[in-house]
Design a protein around this motif. Sequence first.
Motif, PDB file in Angstrom:
ATOM      1  N   PHE A  28       0.961  -1.198  -0.072  1.00 42.15           N
ATOM      2  CA  PHE A  28      -0.189  -0.258   0.040  1.00 42.15           C
ATOM      3  C   PHE A  28       1.039   1.254   0.028  1.00 42.15           C
ATOM      4  N   LEU A  29       1.948   1.212   0.639  1.00 43.51           N
ATOM      5  CA  LEU A  29       3.029   2.356   0.549  1.00 43.51           C
ATOM      6  C   LEU A  29       3.398   2.738  -0.759  1.00 43.51           C
ATOM      7  N   SER A  30       3.466   1.621  -1.663  1.00 43.86           N
ATOM      8  CA  SER A  30       4.282   1.733  -2.843  1.00 43.86           C
ATOM      9  C   SER A  30       3.186   2.034  -3.720  1.00 43.86           C
ATOM     10  N   LEU A  31       1.929   1.631  -3.417  1.00 45.99           N
ATOM     11  CA  LEU A  31       0.757   2.067  -4.490  1.00 45.99           C
ATOM     12  C   LEU A  31       0.167   3.525  -4.383  1.00 45.99           C
ATOM     13  N   SER A  32       0.455   4.154  -3.132  1.00 50.89           N
ATOM     14  CA  SER A  32       0.330   5.209  -2.703  1.00 50.89           C
ATOM     15  C   SER A  32       0.831   6.347  -3.915  1.00 50.89           C
ATOM     16  N   LEU A  33       2.043   6.101  -4.271  1.00 48.31           N
ATOM     17  CA  LEU A  33       2.889   7.063  -5.075  1.00 48.31           C
ATOM     18  C   LEU A  33       2.071   6.999  -6.547  1.00 48.31           C
ATOM     19  N   PHE A  34       1.142   6.137  -6.814  1.00 44.12           N
ATOM     20  CA  PHE A  34       0.394   5.912  -8.161  1.00 44.12           C
ATOM     21  C   PHE A  34      -0.887   6.226  -8.208  1.00 44.12           C
ATOM     22  N   SER A  35      -1.216   7.226  -7.284  1.00 42.41           N
ATOM     23  CA  SER A  35      -2.512   7.286  -7.125  1.00 42.41           C
ATOM     24  C   SER A  35      -2.898   8.584  -7.804  1.00 42.41           C
ATOM     25  N   LEU A  36      -2.816   8.882  -9.183  1.00 41.46           N
ATOM     26  CA  LEU A  36      -2.818  10.090  -9.740  1.00 41.46           C
ATOM     27  C   LEU A  36      -4.482  10.232 -10.075  1.00 41.46           C
ATOM     28  N   GLY A  37      -4.853  11.224  -9.412  1.00 39.25           N
ATOM     29  CA  GLY A  37      -6.446  11.575  -9.677  1.00 39.25           C
ATOM     30  C   GLY A  37      -7.301  11.034  -8.453  1.00 39.25           C
ATOM     31  N   GLY A  38      -6.578  10.477  -7.541  1.00 43.16           N
ATOM     32  CA  GLY A  38      -7.384  10.133  -6.235  1.00 43.16           C
ATOM     33  C   GLY A  38      -7.152   8.484  -6.022  1.00 43.16           C
ATOM     34  N   GLY A  39      -7.776   8.355  -4.962  1.00 46.46           N
ATOM     35  CA  GLY A  39      -7.771   6.826  -4.324  1.00 46.46           C
ATOM     36  C   GLY A  39      -8.522   5.770  -5.539  1.00 46.46           C
ATOM     37  N   ASN A  40      -9.408   6.333  -6.179  1.00 41.42           N
ATOM     38  CA  ASN A  40     -10.193   5.308  -6.938  1.00 41.42           C
ATOM     39  C   ASN A  40      -9.502   4.965  -8.236  1.00 41.42           C
ATOM     40  N   THR A  41      -8.510   5.575  -8.660  1.00 41.75           N
ATOM     41  CA  THR A  41      -7.713   5.195  -9.792  1.00 41.75           C
ATOM     42  C   THR A  41      -6.852   4.023  -9.492  1.00 41.75           C
ATOM     43  N   LEU A  42      -6.697   3.482  -8.207  1.00 44.44           N
ATOM     44  CA  LEU A  42      -6.113   2.485  -7.952  1.00 44.44           C
ATOM     45  C   LEU A  42      -7.042   1.189  -7.637  1.00 44.44           C
ATOM     46  N   LEU A  43      -8.311   1.229  -7.954  1.00 44.98           N
ATOM     47  CA  LEU A  43      -9.341   0.401  -7.581  1.00 44.98           C
ATOM     48  C   LEU A  43      -8.984  -1.055  -8.008  1.00 44.98           C
ATOM     49  N   ALA A  44      -8.557  -0.921  -9.453  1.00 41.55           N
ATOM     50  CA  ALA A  44      -8.286  -2.278  -9.938  1.00 41.55           C
ATOM     51  C   ALA A  44      -7.025  -3.237  -9.160  1.00 41.55           C
ATOM     52  N   GLU A  45      -6.087  -2.430  -8.847  1.00 40.72           N
ATOM     53  CA  GLU A  45      -5.172  -3.074  -7.978  1.00 40.72           C
ATOM     54  C   GLU A  45      -5.547  -3.389  -6.678  1.00 40.72           C
ATOM     55  N   TYR A  46      -6.478  -2.616  -5.976  1.00 43.18           N
ATOM     56  CA  TYR A  46      -7.004  -3.130  -4.807  1.00 43.18           C
ATOM     57  C   TYR A  46      -7.721  -4.262  -4.736  1.00 43.18           C
ATOM     58  N   HIS A  47      -8.666  -4.304  -5.948  1.00 45.57           N
ATOM     59  CA  HIS A  47      -9.419  -5.675  -6.271  1.00 45.57           C
ATOM     60  C   HIS A  47      -8.475  -6.862  -6.169  1.00 45.57           C
ATOM     61  N   HIS A  48      -7.237  -6.511  -7.209  1.00 51.06           N
ATOM     62  CA  HIS A  48      -6.423  -7.839  -7.412  1.00 51.06           C
ATOM     63  C   HIS A  48      -5.810  -8.090  -6.041  1.00 51.06           C
ATOM     64  N   LEU A  49      -5.404  -7.173  -5.130  1.00 49.83           N
ATOM     65  CA  LEU A  49      -4.656  -7.736  -3.829  1.00 49.83           C
ATOM     66  C   LEU A  49      -5.609  -8.329  -3.005  1.00 49.83           C
ATOM     67  N   ALA A  50      -6.947  -7.555  -2.730  1.00 53.22           N
ATOM     68  CA  ALA A  50      -7.861  -8.085  -1.774  1.00 53.22           C
ATOM     69  C   ALA A  50      -8.542  -9.329  -2.163  1.00 53.22           C
ATOM     70  N   VAL A  51      -9.004  -9.588  -3.599  1.00 46.99           N
ATOM     71  CA  VAL A  51      -9.513 -10.701  -3.831  1.00 46.99           C
ATOM     72  C   VAL A  51      -8.884 -11.751  -4.739  1.00 46.99           C
ATOM     73  N   ASP A  52      -7.883 -11.414  -5.561  1.00 44.13           N
ATOM     74  CA  ASP A  52      -7.145 -12.429  -6.402  1.00 44.13           C
ATOM     75  C   ASP A  52      -5.766 -13.031  -5.530  1.00 44.13           C
ATOM     76  N   GLN A  53      -4.943 -12.022  -5.133  1.00 44.65           N
ATOM     77  CA  GLN A  53      -4.019 -12.333  -4.748  1.00 44.65           C
ATOM     78  C   GLN A  53      -3.934 -12.938  -3.081  1.00 44.65           C
ATOM     79  N   PHE A  54      -4.422 -12.004  -2.236  1.00 41.92           N
ATOM     80  CA  PHE A  54      -4.327 -12.551  -0.890  1.00 41.92           C
ATOM     81  C   PHE A  54      -5.850 -13.316  -0.428  1.00 41.92           C
ATOM     82  N   CYS A  55      -6.841 -13.036  -1.210  1.00 46.11           N
ATOM     83  CA  CYS A  55      -8.003 -13.949  -0.973  1.00 46.11           C
ATOM     84  C   CYS A  55      -8.612 -13.530   0.369  1.00 46.11           C
ATOM     85  N   TRP A  56      -8.555 -12.292   0.776  1.00 49.64           N
ATOM     86  CA  TRP A  56      -9.397 -11.820   1.775  1.00 49.64           C
ATOM     87  C   TRP A  56     -10.838 -11.542   1.707  1.00 49.64           C
ATOM     88  N   LEU A  57     -11.452 -11.112   0.442  1.00 47.20           N
ATOM     89  CA  LEU A  57     -12.510 -10.974   0.268  1.00 47.20           C
ATOM     90  C   LEU A  57     -12.956 -11.548  -0.924  1.00 47.20           C
TER      91      LEU A  57
END
Length: 199
Positions: A28-57
Amino acid sequence: MSELLAAAACTPARLSDLGTLLQVLGQFLSLSLFSLGGGNTLLAEYHHLAVDQFCWLSNAQFADLYALAEAAPGPSSMLVGLIGLGASWPEGPFWALLSAYGAEVAILLPSTLVMVLACLSWKRLEHSPWRRAFEQGLGPITLGILFAVGLKILRTADTNAAGVLVSVLVCVLMLRTRISPLWFMAMAGLLGALGLINR
Protein backbone atom coordinates in the motif's frame (compact mmCIF):
# COMPACT_ATOMS: atom_id res chain seq x y z
CA MET A 1 -15.92 -23.92 -13.65
CA SER A 2 -12.25 -22.88 -13.54
CA GLU A 3 -13.22 -19.72 -11.60
CA LEU A 4 -14.96 -21.86 -8.97
CA LEU A 5 -11.90 -24.10 -8.64
CA ALA A 6 -9.61 -21.08 -8.34
CA ALA A 7 -11.85 -19.57 -5.65
CA ALA A 8 -11.88 -22.86 -3.72
CA ALA A 9 -8.07 -23.14 -3.91
CA CYS A 10 -7.57 -19.59 -2.65
CA THR A 11 -6.75 -19.44 1.06
CA PRO A 12 -6.76 -16.06 2.81
CA ALA A 13 -3.40 -14.72 3.94
CA ARG A 14 -3.18 -14.60 7.73
CA LEU A 15 -2.55 -11.08 8.92
CA SER A 16 -1.74 -12.10 12.47
CA ASP A 17 1.68 -12.94 11.05
CA LEU A 18 3.58 -9.66 11.41
CA GLY A 19 5.64 -10.41 8.29
CA THR A 20 2.53 -10.65 6.13
CA LEU A 21 1.11 -7.48 7.66
CA LEU A 22 4.34 -5.60 6.89
CA GLN A 23 4.32 -6.95 3.33
CA VAL A 24 0.77 -5.69 2.80
CA LEU A 25 1.59 -2.29 4.30
CA GLY A 26 4.63 -2.09 2.02
CA GLN A 27 2.44 -2.72 -1.01
CA PHE A 28 0.00 0.00 0.00
CA LEU A 29 2.93 2.35 0.61
CA SER A 30 4.21 1.76 -2.90
CA LEU A 31 0.73 2.04 -4.43
CA SER A 32 0.27 5.42 -2.78
CA LEU A 33 2.70 7.05 -5.19
CA PHE A 34 0.62 5.94 -8.20
CA SER A 35 -2.74 7.35 -7.13
CA LEU A 36 -2.95 10.05 -9.80
CA GLY A 37 -6.45 11.47 -9.80
CA GLY A 38 -7.40 10.15 -6.37
CA GLY A 39 -7.71 6.81 -4.62
CA ASN A 40 -10.25 5.40 -7.06
CA THR A 41 -7.62 5.21 -9.78
CA LEU A 42 -6.08 2.27 -7.89
CA LEU A 43 -9.31 0.33 -7.57
CA ALA A 44 -8.28 -2.43 -9.98
CA GLU A 45 -5.10 -3.02 -7.97
CA TYR A 46 -7.02 -2.97 -4.68
CA HIS A 47 -9.32 -5.62 -6.15
CA HIS A 48 -6.37 -7.70 -7.34
CA LEU A 49 -4.71 -7.60 -3.89
CA ALA A 50 -7.85 -8.20 -1.82
CA VAL A 51 -9.69 -10.73 -4.01
CA ASP A 52 -7.16 -12.44 -6.28
CA GLN A 53 -3.77 -12.32 -4.57
CA PHE A 54 -4.48 -12.48 -0.82
CA CYS A 55 -8.05 -13.87 -1.01
CA TRP A 56 -9.27 -11.73 1.88
CA LEU A 57 -12.58 -10.85 0.25
CA SER A 58 -14.99 -12.22 -2.30
CA ASN A 59 -16.10 -10.14 -5.29
CA ALA A 60 -19.41 -9.44 -3.53
CA GLN A 61 -17.69 -8.32 -0.32
CA PHE A 62 -15.33 -6.07 -2.29
CA ALA A 63 -18.28 -4.48 -4.12
CA ASP A 64 -20.08 -3.93 -0.80
CA LEU A 65 -17.03 -2.27 0.76
CA TYR A 66 -16.59 -0.07 -2.31
CA ALA A 67 -20.23 1.02 -2.12
CA LEU A 68 -19.86 1.76 1.61
CA ALA A 69 -16.68 3.79 1.05
CA GLU A 70 -18.30 5.81 -1.74
CA ALA A 71 -21.53 6.44 0.19
CA ALA A 72 -19.75 7.60 3.35
CA PRO A 73 -18.42 11.15 3.59
CA GLY A 74 -14.67 11.40 3.27
CA PRO A 75 -11.94 10.51 0.82
CA SER A 76 -12.30 7.61 -1.61
CA SER A 77 -9.17 6.09 -0.07
CA MET A 78 -11.39 5.07 2.85
CA LEU A 79 -11.81 1.84 0.87
CA VAL A 80 -8.26 0.84 1.81
CA GLY A 81 -9.05 0.98 5.52
CA LEU A 82 -12.21 -1.05 4.96
CA ILE A 83 -10.23 -3.64 2.98
CA GLY A 84 -7.72 -3.87 5.83
CA LEU A 85 -10.54 -4.20 8.34
CA GLY A 86 -12.32 -6.89 6.34
CA ALA A 87 -9.10 -8.73 5.54
CA SER A 88 -8.05 -9.28 9.12
CA TRP A 89 -11.43 -9.45 10.81
CA PRO A 90 -11.14 -13.26 11.20
CA GLU A 91 -7.99 -12.65 13.29
CA GLY A 92 -9.95 -10.56 15.80
CA PRO A 93 -10.72 -6.89 16.45
CA PHE A 94 -7.14 -5.95 17.42
CA TRP A 95 -5.65 -7.15 14.12
CA ALA A 96 -8.61 -5.77 12.18
CA LEU A 97 -8.13 -2.25 13.59
CA LEU A 98 -4.34 -2.45 13.29
CA SER A 99 -4.62 -3.51 9.66
CA ALA A 100 -7.28 -0.90 8.85
CA TYR A 101 -5.36 2.02 10.32
CA GLY A 102 -2.03 0.76 9.02
CA ALA A 103 -3.33 0.35 5.47
CA GLU A 104 -4.96 3.79 5.54
CA VAL A 105 -1.79 5.50 6.76
CA ALA A 106 0.27 3.55 4.21
CA ILE A 107 -1.90 4.67 1.28
CA LEU A 108 -2.17 8.31 2.40
CA LEU A 109 1.25 9.20 3.83
CA PRO A 110 3.59 8.98 0.79
CA SER A 111 1.21 10.66 -1.66
CA THR A 112 0.42 13.41 0.86
CA LEU A 113 4.11 14.14 1.41
CA VAL A 114 4.73 14.25 -2.36
CA MET A 115 1.77 16.61 -2.84
CA VAL A 116 2.94 18.94 -0.06
CA LEU A 117 6.41 19.12 -1.63
CA ALA A 118 4.92 19.64 -5.10
CA CYS A 119 2.60 22.42 -3.90
CA LEU A 120 5.48 24.25 -2.25
CA SER A 121 7.34 24.50 -5.56
CA TRP A 122 4.35 24.48 -7.97
CA LYS A 123 3.76 28.22 -7.63
CA ARG A 124 7.32 28.95 -8.76
CA LEU A 125 6.63 27.07 -12.01
CA GLU A 126 3.45 29.05 -12.71
CA HIS A 127 4.63 30.37 -16.09
CA SER A 128 6.70 27.37 -17.11
CA PRO A 129 5.64 25.49 -20.27
CA TRP A 130 6.59 22.26 -18.45
CA ARG A 131 3.89 22.86 -15.86
CA ARG A 132 1.20 23.45 -18.49
CA ALA A 133 2.30 20.37 -20.46
CA PHE A 134 2.26 18.25 -17.30
CA GLU A 135 -1.24 19.41 -16.30
CA GLN A 136 -2.66 18.96 -19.81
CA GLY A 137 -1.08 15.52 -20.19
CA LEU A 138 -2.38 14.15 -16.90
CA GLY A 139 -6.01 15.04 -17.64
CA PRO A 140 -6.61 12.39 -20.33
CA ILE A 141 -4.54 9.81 -18.42
CA THR A 142 -6.62 10.27 -15.28
CA LEU A 143 -9.89 10.10 -17.23
CA GLY A 144 -8.76 6.88 -18.91
CA ILE A 145 -7.86 5.32 -15.57
CA LEU A 146 -11.22 6.37 -14.07
CA PHE A 147 -13.04 4.86 -17.07
CA ALA A 148 -11.19 1.56 -16.48
CA VAL A 149 -12.19 1.76 -12.80
CA GLY A 150 -15.84 2.15 -13.78
CA LEU A 151 -15.64 -0.95 -15.97
CA LYS A 152 -14.00 -2.88 -13.12
CA ILE A 153 -16.83 -1.96 -10.77
CA LEU A 154 -19.41 -2.98 -13.38
CA ARG A 155 -17.77 -6.39 -13.77
CA THR A 156 -17.38 -6.84 -10.00
CA ALA A 157 -20.80 -5.71 -8.82
CA ASP A 158 -23.27 -6.36 -11.62
CA THR A 159 -23.93 -10.04 -12.01
CA ASN A 160 -27.42 -9.93 -13.53
CA ALA A 161 -29.07 -8.21 -16.48
CA ALA A 162 -31.14 -5.82 -14.34
CA GLY A 163 -28.04 -4.53 -12.53
CA VAL A 164 -26.18 -3.98 -15.79
CA LEU A 165 -29.20 -2.20 -17.30
CA VAL A 166 -29.53 0.13 -14.30
CA SER A 167 -25.77 0.87 -14.39
CA VAL A 168 -25.83 1.74 -18.10
CA LEU A 169 -28.97 3.87 -17.68
CA VAL A 170 -27.44 5.80 -14.77
CA CYS A 171 -24.22 6.32 -16.76
CA VAL A 172 -26.13 7.74 -19.75
CA LEU A 173 -28.28 10.00 -17.53
CA MET A 174 -25.22 11.26 -15.65
CA LEU A 175 -23.53 12.20 -18.92
CA ARG A 176 -26.62 13.73 -20.58
CA THR A 177 -28.42 15.49 -17.72
CA ARG A 178 -27.69 17.59 -14.66
CA ILE A 179 -29.59 15.33 -12.26
CA SER A 180 -27.86 15.06 -8.89
CA PRO A 181 -26.08 11.71 -8.27
CA LEU A 182 -27.91 11.56 -4.93
CA TRP A 183 -31.17 10.84 -6.80
CA PHE A 184 -29.54 7.92 -8.61
CA MET A 185 -28.20 6.56 -5.33
CA ALA A 186 -31.63 6.87 -3.72
CA MET A 187 -33.36 5.12 -6.63
CA ALA A 188 -30.79 2.30 -6.72
CA GLY A 189 -31.19 1.85 -2.95
CA LEU A 190 -34.97 1.73 -3.31
CA LEU A 191 -34.78 -0.80 -6.18
CA GLY A 192 -32.41 -2.91 -4.10
CA ALA A 193 -34.64 -2.70 -1.00
CA LEU A 194 -37.62 -3.83 -3.06
CA GLY A 195 -35.60 -6.74 -4.42
CA LEU A 196 -35.87 -5.58 -8.02
CA ILE A 197 -32.11 -5.46 -8.46
CA ASN A 198 -29.40 -7.30 -6.58
CA ARG A 199 -25.95 -8.70 -7.08
